[in-house]
Design an enzyme around this catalytic site. Structure first.
Site, short mmCIF file in Angstrom:
data_model
loop_
_atom_site.label_atom_id
_atom_site.label_comp_id
_atom_site.label_asym_id
_atom_site.label_seq_id
_atom_site.Cartn_x
_atom_site.Cartn_y
_atom_site.Cartn_z
N CYS A 74 0.86 -1.19 0.00
CA CYS A 74 0.00 0.00 0.00
C CYS A 74 0.89 1.23 0.00
O CYS A 74 1.70 1.41 0.92
CB CYS A 74 -0.91 -0.01 1.23
SG CYS A 74 -1.89 1.51 1.40
N HIS A 145 -4.75 -3.49 -10.40
CA HIS A 145 -5.57 -2.29 -10.57
C HIS A 145 -6.27 -2.31 -11.91
O HIS A 145 -5.72 -2.79 -12.90
CB HIS A 145 -4.71 -1.02 -10.50
CG HIS A 145 -4.06 -0.81 -9.17
ND1 HIS A 145 -4.66 -0.12 -8.15
CD2 HIS A 145 -2.86 -1.23 -8.68
CE1 HIS A 145 -3.86 -0.11 -7.10
NE2 HIS A 145 -2.76 -0.79 -7.39
N GLU A 195 -11.33 0.52 -3.50
CA GLU A 195 -10.26 -0.39 -3.12
C GLU A 195 -10.78 -1.79 -2.81
O GLU A 195 -11.80 -1.95 -2.13
CB GLU A 195 -9.50 0.15 -1.90
CG GLU A 195 -8.63 1.36 -2.23
CD GLU A 195 -7.51 1.54 -1.23
OE1 GLU A 195 -6.72 0.59 -1.04
OE2 GLU A 195 -7.42 2.63 -0.64
N CYS A 204 -5.51 6.46 -2.70
CA CYS A 204 -4.82 5.18 -2.86
C CYS A 204 -3.51 5.46 -3.58
O CYS A 204 -3.51 5.92 -4.72
CB CYS A 204 -5.67 4.19 -3.65
SG CYS A 204 -4.83 2.62 -3.98
N GLY A 207 -2.78 3.04 -6.45
CA GLY A 207 -3.80 3.33 -7.46
C GLY A 207 -3.46 4.58 -8.26
O GLY A 207 -3.65 4.62 -9.48
#
Length: 262
Positions: A74, A145, A195, A204, A207
């Site tokens: 993350c 993604h 998410e 994100c 992302g």
């Protein structure tokens, strides 16, 4: 156990520094209870800050989504980890190597008066970028993604309708994060994100990187710095000459406390 509540432009996490025995306490039901915004602390995920397993690395990160599932990495969470370990005196280094399920991730800490003002993360180039349709791009960047380019104002787009449909689409056997992106110009985008295992979040990091790489791959964006505006704030994404990606932005401490885990 002591916990720290932190966020990276609104993407919020509960961080723990558990001992070896305490790690086994973090079951899926406990993660869900901790992240519940009504009956728990409330967060998009839980991060465990662990000792590195190799001498050339500094720390290891495990991150769990709000539904209790474990994620590979993350971008915003690892920036929070960097701020935490420095400001809590667990390290005095301004450059760190963090072990994750996505590999070893370098962090750089910008220090101002013994506080971390900004954390930048260097992520590896995407392992794959594949066009699904003219408007949808699949990007594997540690986490999977699906980037969807739209022409309308992202603030009005029905993310809660289409996000879960794409997250669990048969094209994504491990489920996927979904980014809805409007290109403002060749150096700036607006984005909202759904998410995997969490729902819509204010930001994100991976992302944002995936959206920029998809934009570059489709020649919608240029190859240098791109500003990504999310509901929680702005991230700066750069494609480096090596092909790797730099993600930079603030990380903030919200509060800390103690909680009984059982």
């Amino acid at each position: 156990m002591k916990f720290f509540k932190m966020h990276g432009i609104g993407n919020d996490f509960i961080l723990f520094v558990p001992s070896g025995k305490e790690q086994s306490s973090f079951t899926r039901p406990l993660i869900r209870r901790l992240c519940d915004r009504h009956s728990g602390i409330g967060a998009d995920g839980v991060i465990l800050v662990l000792p590195a397993r190799h001498k050339n690395h500094d720390f290891r990160m495990r991150i769990f989504n709000a539904d209790g599932s474990e994620a590979e990495m993350c971008g915003n969470g690892i920036r929070c980890l960097g701020k935490l370990v420095f400001e809590q005196g667990l390290t005095n280094k301004h450059g760190l190597i963090i072990e994750t399920l996505s590999g070893n991730i370098p962090l750089k800490l910008l220090i101002n008066r013994n506080k971390v003002a900004k954390v930048s993360v260097t992520l590896p180039a995407p392992s794959s970028v594949r066009k699904i349709t003219a408007s949808k791009i699949k990007v594997v960047l540690g986490n999977p993604h699906c980037v969807v380019f739209i022409d309308e104002d992202v603030s009005r787009f029905p993310v809660a309708k289409y996000g879960p449909l794409l997250e669990r689409h048969h094209l994504f056997p491990q489920r996927t994060n979904v980014e809805f992106v409007r290109v403002k110009n060749r150096g700036a985008i607006d984005m909202r994100v759904w998410e995997r295992g969490v729902g819509e979040t204010l930001a994100c990091g991976t992302g944002a990187c995936a959206a920029v790489m998809a934009g570059i791959a489709t020649r919608k964006l240029r190859n240098n710095k791109v500003k990504v505006s999310l509901p929680g704030g702005v991230l700066e994404i750069s494609k480096l000459k090596s092909g790797k990606i730099s993600l930079a932005g603030p990380a903030e401490m919200v509060f800390e406390g103690d909680i009984k885990l059982n």
